[in-house]
Motif scaffolding. Structure first.
Motif, short mmCIF file in Angstrom:
data_model
loop_
_atom_site.label_atom_id
_atom_site.label_comp_id
_atom_site.label_asym_id
_atom_site.label_seq_id
_atom_site.Cartn_x
_atom_site.Cartn_y
_atom_site.Cartn_z
N ASP A 68 -2.50 4.08 8.34
CA ASP A 68 -2.96 2.69 8.16
C ASP A 68 -4.48 2.89 8.24
O ASP A 68 -4.98 3.54 7.83
CB ASP A 68 -2.63 2.22 9.79
CG ASP A 68 -0.85 2.39 9.75
OD1 ASP A 68 -0.48 2.93 9.21
OD2 ASP A 68 -0.36 2.34 11.14
N TYR A 114 -4.08 -6.20 8.84
CA TYR A 114 -3.94 -4.73 9.45
C TYR A 114 -2.94 -4.57 8.52
O TYR A 114 -1.95 -4.67 8.38
CB TYR A 114 -3.64 -4.76 10.75
CG TYR A 114 -3.32 -3.27 11.33
CD1 TYR A 114 -4.35 -2.16 12.11
CD2 TYR A 114 -2.43 -2.43 11.30
CE1 TYR A 114 -4.01 -1.34 13.04
CE2 TYR A 114 -1.54 -1.23 11.99
CZ TYR A 114 -2.80 -0.90 12.21
OH TYR A 114 -2.61 0.55 12.66
N HIS A 139 0.21 -1.69 7.81
CA HIS A 139 0.62 -0.06 8.20
C HIS A 139 1.49 0.32 7.29
O HIS A 139 2.59 -0.17 6.37
CB HIS A 139 1.57 -0.87 9.12
CG HIS A 139 2.91 -0.02 10.18
ND1 HIS A 139 2.13 1.25 10.34
CD2 HIS A 139 3.48 0.05 10.23
CE1 HIS A 139 3.34 1.77 10.74
NE2 HIS A 139 4.28 1.55 10.83
#
Length: 511
Positions: free
Chosen positions: A158, A212, A214
């Motif tokens: 990540d 973010y 992932h």
């Protein structure tokens, strides 16, 4: 009795000597670990006892040394000092910074401009003041863009990214009204009819990306936050000349490069199929999201044979900025041919179609080619009241622009054999934003030579021609079309053609 005692003592002494000698020549294990072997051999202990002793020994070796504890069960053992000494707080900070990557990318240039936009002529709708302002914007030294990138990578694949963006291109003031006035102009190296069409308030530092990422499984990522839309960054990475200008679809407001939302993206089939599907606000990072309409976007790129990539991109938006009927739709088809062995060349061809709604951009009055634009963007008129096309300083990311628009582009670059860091490059594109009128039609040509000094520094010398057709009646870039003696210009013609040229020495610095 004494003799028997001496004999038993001698036996015991010999036995102890044998055991000691075995200990000395053994493998360095504890003495008692060898003793059970001797006792088993002598028949003193059974095989079961020997196995039990061995198991207890292994447990003892594997068990960490115990420390004293408080009544609450907390260890009283002093904390293990960090590697290299120092305090534990400093060690934690170092751990947090592990995987952090910080970088800066800057585009700057030195340019000289000439042409219609830089010559005072009332019949072209360009006053002397406007011409001088345009020269100030398009000529001289510029930091066209500066980016600060901060990324944090985690061990599971990540990462988090923050990108701050600043565009400083302002003459005469510190605000960006999106018009040629003394308050300044914040288009990227662009007076009316020239380069990018941007949103207002662009002379400040703002957030370009904050997301973010992932890693779900290899070949599939989930991205959440303010992040890339599916097409523009992809083409920028293939083209590699973003430091010259934005891509055609970015420059012509076909698509914004970043938006708030969520994306699913990745590569499969040995990286021959790349995909990016997004659900985003639609307004783009330059405008305030209002939550009253969302956009579905997607790109699929397939490489059926080495050196040929076929891509398709689509965008469908239900509503933008809360304006009824303003529902942008976009489609793009792209074919790229490149050298997969030595990165010698690339040739890319693209066709685009765009529409902002059934009534937006429609020519309602043939006599003066007025355009139906929602009243949100035209103070004092209603949504159904037509206004003259070009009443603002170039289309912006917030204003409806396209009525069944068509456009096309081709770009290429070629590395000179023996001088692989030197490339010849060029681009041509056209955009006809309204099928009912030539007004707003743009053509752009450029050719150049570049030197890729390193991965951190690149230069380009190029020559650009920019042409645009505008209405010859009403206003152009907020400037009235008038005769040389003043008043309305009855002989100026229905349209005015702008023709501008820019010579530029441009550079990219990244570290």
């Amino acid at each position: 009795m004494k003799t028997q005692f001496n004999r038993n003592g001698l036996i015991r002494l010999v036995l102890a000597g044998v055991i000691g000698f075995m200990f000395i020549i053994g493998s360095g294990a504890p003495a008692w670990a060898d003793l059970e072997d001797v006792l088993l051999e002598k028949g003193t202990i059974t095989k079961e006892d020997w196995l039990k002793i061995k198991a207890d020994k292994e447990k003892a070796q594997a068990k960490p040394s115990e420390s004293k504890t408080t009544s609450e069960g907390k260890s009283l053992r002093p904390p293990t000092p960090p590697i290299g000494g120092g305090n534990t707080e400093k060690a934690k900070t170092t751990d947090y910074l592990k995987g952090v990557d910080i970088g800066i990318t800057t585009y700057f240039d030195f340019t000289g401009a000439s042409g219609t936009s830089f010559t005072g002529n009332p019949q072209n709708g360009v006053s002397n003041a406007t011409a001088n302002n345009n020269k100030g914007l398009a000529s001289g030294f510029h930091f066209t863009r500066s980016y600060l990138n901060v990324r944090k990578y985690f061990e599971n694949g990540d990462h988090v990214r923050l990108t701050l963006d600043q565009m400083v291109n302002n003459v005469g003031g510190n605000s960006c009204p999106n018009a040629n006035t003394s308050a300044g102009n914040c288009h990227e190296a662009a007076p009316f009819g020239l380069a990018g069409f941007a949103g207002t308030g662009r002379n400040n530092t703002f957030v370009k990306y904050l997301y973010y990422d992932h890693l779900i499984v290899p070949g599939m990522q989930l991205r959440i936050g303010m992040h890339q839309t599916p097409w523009i960054e992809y083409e920028e990475s293939r083209w590699t000349y973003r430091y010259l200008f934005p891509t055609m679809v970015d420059q012509q407001n076909f698509q914004t490069s970043s938006d708030m939302g969520v994306s699913l993206l990745g590569k499969v089939l040995d990286n021959r199929l790349e995909y990016h599907f997004a659900f985003q606000e639609g307004e783009g990072y330059q405008n305030t999201a209002d939550g009253r309409g969302f956009a579905l976007l997607g790109r699929v790129s397939v490489e059926p044979v080495d050196g040929v990539i076929i891509s398709a991109f689509g965008h469908n938006e239900r509503e933008r900025n809360g304006v009824e009927g303003f529902n942008p739709q976009r489609f793009l088809g792209n074919v790229e041919v490149y050298d997969p062995t030595s990165d010698r060349f690339k040739v890319n061809a693209q066709i685009v179609w765009a529409d902002d709604g059934a009534d937006i951009g429609k020519a309602l009055f043939a006599a003066n080619k007025k355009i139906n634009v929602p009243g949100t963007y035209n103070t004092g008129v209603g949504d159904t009241t037509a206004v003259t096309y070009g009443g603002v300083n170039g289309p912006t990311t917030g204003i409806p622009r396209f009525h069944q628009a068509l456009g096309g582009e081709i770009w290429t670059w070629y590395r000179i054999p023996g001088f692989e860091k030197v490339r010849l490059h060029g681009r041509y594109y056209l955009m006809k934003p309204n099928k009912d009128t030539p007004a707003g039609g743009i053509q752009s040509y450029y050719a150049g030579i570049s030197y890729d000094y390193s991965k951190n520094l690149a230069f380009s010398f190029d020559y650009t021609i920019l042409q645009e057709t505008v209405l010859g009646s009403g206003t152009v870039a907020n400037q009235s079309i008038s005769s040389s003696t003043g008043g309305a210009c009855a002989t100026c013609g229905e349209f005015v053609n702008y023709n501008n040229q820019i010579i530029g020495l441009r550079a990219m610095v990244t570290f």
